[in-house]
Enzyme design. Structure first.
Site: not given
Length: 160
Positions: A79-81
């Site tokens: 989850q790069f966010t």
């Protein structure tokens, strides 16, 4: 690295209409990779994911066992966010590791996780895909963990 560790009764990942991974009781781990992360960050985060004491022992005493000691399952989702920084109201992901490098790094993380525990108890989503993550949070218990490098960078920002 940054992870959000959630104690779950069950969790699953769906891509399109297909459930690609599911677990029963254990932890769901949302994994963010910083552009400056190293193997040391992987080792630290894997140790924390497997050993953070979120579960009761056989006598029902809370906060005694990690997922590994309890013999439970792990569902990991990239989850790069997690490295979002807002510029006004606009998300900025410049601190997240870029696509190809992040995919390789995430694979290394998953390999290390599987080597430190039973690979049959480790599941994951699909890197880079639009996923629906379904969790039945147990407690709810949600813990945020940053690798030491991240903590050091945060402390430097505070003292500047």
């Amino acid at each position: 690295m940054r992870v959000v560790l959630q104690r779950v009764r069950q969790a699953s990942v769906t891509v399109g209409e297909e459930v690609i991974s599911s677990i029963g009781r254990g932890v769901c781990v949302l994994v963010g990779i910083h552009k400056n992360d190293t193997q040391a960050d992987i080792e630290f985060i894997v140790r924390k994911v497997l050993n953070t004491r979120l579960f009761e022992d056989k006598n029902g005493k809370r906060w005694q066992l990690g997922v590994k000691d309890a013999g439970l399952e792990v569902l990991s989702v990239s989850q790069f966010t997690l490295y979002c920084e807002l510029k006004g109201n606009k998300p900025d992901y410049r601190h997240a590791m870029g696509g190809e490098a992040a995919e390789k790094f995430y694979e290394d993380f998953m390999t290390h996780l599987s080597k430190q525990y039973s690979s049959d108890k480790i599941k994951d989503g699909k890197f880079g895909a639009m996923m629906q993550v379904n969790i039945q949070n147990d407690g709810p218990v949600t813990i945020n963990i940053d690798s030491p490098r991240m903590k050091n960078e945060e402390n430097e920002k505070v003292t500047e």
